[in-house]
Design a protein around this motif. Structure first.
Motif, PDB file in Angstrom:
ATOM      1  N   THR A  15      55.547  28.757  58.916  1.00 58.46           N
ATOM      2  CA  THR A  15      55.860  27.349  58.704  1.00 58.46           C
ATOM      3  C   THR A  15      57.209  27.275  58.005  1.00 58.46           C
ATOM      4  O   THR A  15      57.536  28.131  57.192  1.00 58.46           O
ATOM      5  CB  THR A  15      54.771  26.684  57.831  1.00 58.46           C
ATOM      6  N   ILE A  16      57.985  26.248  58.332  1.00 54.04           N
ATOM      7  CA  ILE A  16      59.264  26.017  57.673  1.00 54.04           C
ATOM      8  C   ILE A  16      59.199  24.645  57.025  1.00 54.04           C
ATOM      9  O   ILE A  16      58.867  23.659  57.682  1.00 54.04           O
ATOM     10  CB  ILE A  16      60.434  26.059  58.680  1.00 54.04           C
ATOM     11  N   TYR A  17      59.467  24.603  55.731  1.00 52.53           N
ATOM     12  CA  TYR A  17      59.531  23.346  54.997  1.00 52.53           C
ATOM     13  C   TYR A  17      60.989  23.026  54.696  1.00 52.53           C
ATOM     14  O   TYR A  17      61.742  23.909  54.295  1.00 52.53           O
ATOM     15  CB  TYR A  17      58.793  23.444  53.662  1.00 52.53           C
ATOM     16  N   TYR A  47      60.934  32.467  50.516  1.00 53.92           N
ATOM     17  CA  TYR A  47      59.733  32.707  51.300  1.00 53.92           C
ATOM     18  C   TYR A  47      58.523  32.601  50.389  1.00 53.92           C
ATOM     19  O   TYR A  47      58.466  33.236  49.340  1.00 53.92           O
ATOM     20  CB  TYR A  47      59.782  34.100  51.940  1.00 53.92           C
ATOM     21  N   ALA A  53      55.498  30.817  54.556  1.00 54.20           N
ATOM     22  CA  ALA A  53      56.445  29.752  54.866  1.00 54.20           C
ATOM     23  C   ALA A  53      57.820  30.022  54.282  1.00 54.20           C
ATOM     24  O   ALA A  53      57.939  30.543  53.179  1.00 54.20           O
ATOM     25  CB  ALA A  53      55.922  28.430  54.311  1.00 54.20           C
ATOM     26  N   LEU A  54      58.855  29.660  55.045  1.00 54.65           N
ATOM     27  CA  LEU A  54      60.209  29.609  54.522  1.00 54.65           C
ATOM     28  C   LEU A  54      60.445  28.197  54.022  1.00 54.65           C
ATOM     29  O   LEU A  54      60.136  27.229  54.725  1.00 54.65           O
ATOM     30  CB  LEU A  54      61.232  29.949  55.611  1.00 54.65           C
ATOM     31  N   LYS A  55      60.971  28.074  52.816  1.00 49.98           N
ATOM     32  CA  LYS A  55      61.193  26.764  52.215  1.00 49.98           C
ATOM     33  C   LYS A  55      62.683  26.568  51.971  1.00 49.98           C
ATOM     34  O   LYS A  55      63.277  27.283  51.169  1.00 49.98           O
ATOM     35  CB  LYS A  55      60.383  26.633  50.937  1.00 49.98           C
ATOM     36  N   LEU A  98      69.048  32.071  53.732  1.00 52.36           N
ATOM     37  CA  LEU A  98      68.138  31.939  54.866  1.00 52.36           C
ATOM     38  C   LEU A  98      68.872  31.815  56.189  1.00 52.36           C
ATOM     39  O   LEU A  98      68.276  32.023  57.248  1.00 52.36           O
ATOM     40  CB  LEU A  98      67.219  30.718  54.704  1.00 52.36           C
ATOM     41  N   LEU A 133      67.650  31.216  59.865  1.00 48.44           N
ATOM     42  CA  LEU A 133      67.612  29.837  60.348  1.00 48.44           C
ATOM     43  C   LEU A 133      69.026  29.318  60.526  1.00 48.44           C
ATOM     44  O   LEU A 133      69.910  29.617  59.721  1.00 48.44           O
ATOM     45  CB  LEU A 133      66.863  28.959  59.343  1.00 48.44           C
ATOM     46  N   MET A 146      65.812  29.399  65.087  1.00 42.38           N
ATOM     47  CA  MET A 146      65.457  30.605  64.354  1.00 42.38           C
ATOM     48  C   MET A 146      65.845  31.808  65.207  1.00 42.38           C
ATOM     49  O   MET A 146      65.657  31.794  66.429  1.00 42.38           O
ATOM     50  CB  MET A 146      63.963  30.649  64.066  1.00 42.38           C
TER      51      MET A 146
END
Length: 165
Positions: A15-17, A47, A53-55, A98, A133, A146
Motif C-alpha cells: 500500500t502507498i499512502y 516504509y 506500506a510506503l508512506k 523513495l 516511486l 512504481m
C-alpha cells in the motif's frame, strides 16, 4: 509521524499512502500554472513494516543548481541531499529517499521514453527499498508510477482537486 492521509493506493505488493500536505502542495503548484520550465525534486517517506506500506511524507522542490528546461529537468545533488539529510535526522533516521518527481507541460502527464529510461537507471542504484516511486505533475492531473526490478507500473492518477481518476 504520518500526517493526515488523503490517498491510500494499493499495488500488488504493498500500500502507498500520500499525506494530505503533499497532495495540497502538488495542487497548489498546478494552480500556479508554472509549467514553462520543468521542475522536480525527490520524494521522501518511510516504509511501515506493520502495514507493508510506503508512506510519502515530504518532497523537495527545485534547487538553485538544478537544470530546468522546457522538456527536461535534471536534479543535482546540491540542496536536495542536504534537505534529505535533515529529514533523515529529524525523523529519528526513519525517513528516506523513495523516488523522484517532476512536472510535464501537459494536462495529463504521460511519461516520455527518457523518463522510463531514467527511472530504470535510478532503480538500479542502491536504495533502502526495492521499489522506487515516480510522480509526474501535469497541469490538470498527476500520476504515480512504481519501478521494481526495472519493471514500471502505473499506480494511479488524480486530478488537482484530489479526485482519483
Amino acid at each position: 509521524m504520518l500526517g493526515k492521509t488523503n490517498f491510500k493506493l494499493k499495488t500488488s505488493s504493498m500500500t502507498i499512502y500520500i499525506e494530505e500536505k503533499i497532495l495540497s502542495e502538488i495542487s497548489n503548484y498546478q494552480k500556479q500554472g508554472q509549467f514553462e520550465l520543468e521542475a522536480g525534486g525527490i520524494v521522501v517517506g518511510y516504509y511501515d513494516a506493520v502495514e507493508s506500506a510506503l508512506k510519502i511524507t515530504d518532497m523537495t522542490w527545485p534547487q538553485i543548481d538544478d537544470i530546468r528546461g522546457r522538456y527536461r529537468f535534471i536534479r543535482k545533488e546540491a540542496g536536495h541531499q542536504e534537505l534529505m539529510d535533515r529529514l533523515w535526522e529529524q525523523s529519528g533516521y526513519k525517513k528516506s529517499y523513495l523516488g523522484e518527481w517532476h512536472t510535464h507541460n501537459q494536462c495529463r502527464p504521460i511519461p516520455s521514453p527518457i523518463d522510463y529510461n531514467n527511472w530504470r537507471n535510478i532503480s538500479e542504484r542502491h536504495h533502502n527499498f526495492n521499489e522506487q516511486l515516480f510522480i509526474i505533475i501535469g497541469k490538470i492531473s498527476s500520476g504515480i508510477w512504481m519501478v521494481k526490478n526495472r519493471k514500471i507500473q502505473k499506480i494511479e492518477e488524480w486530478d488537482n482537486d484530489g479526485t482519483i481518476m
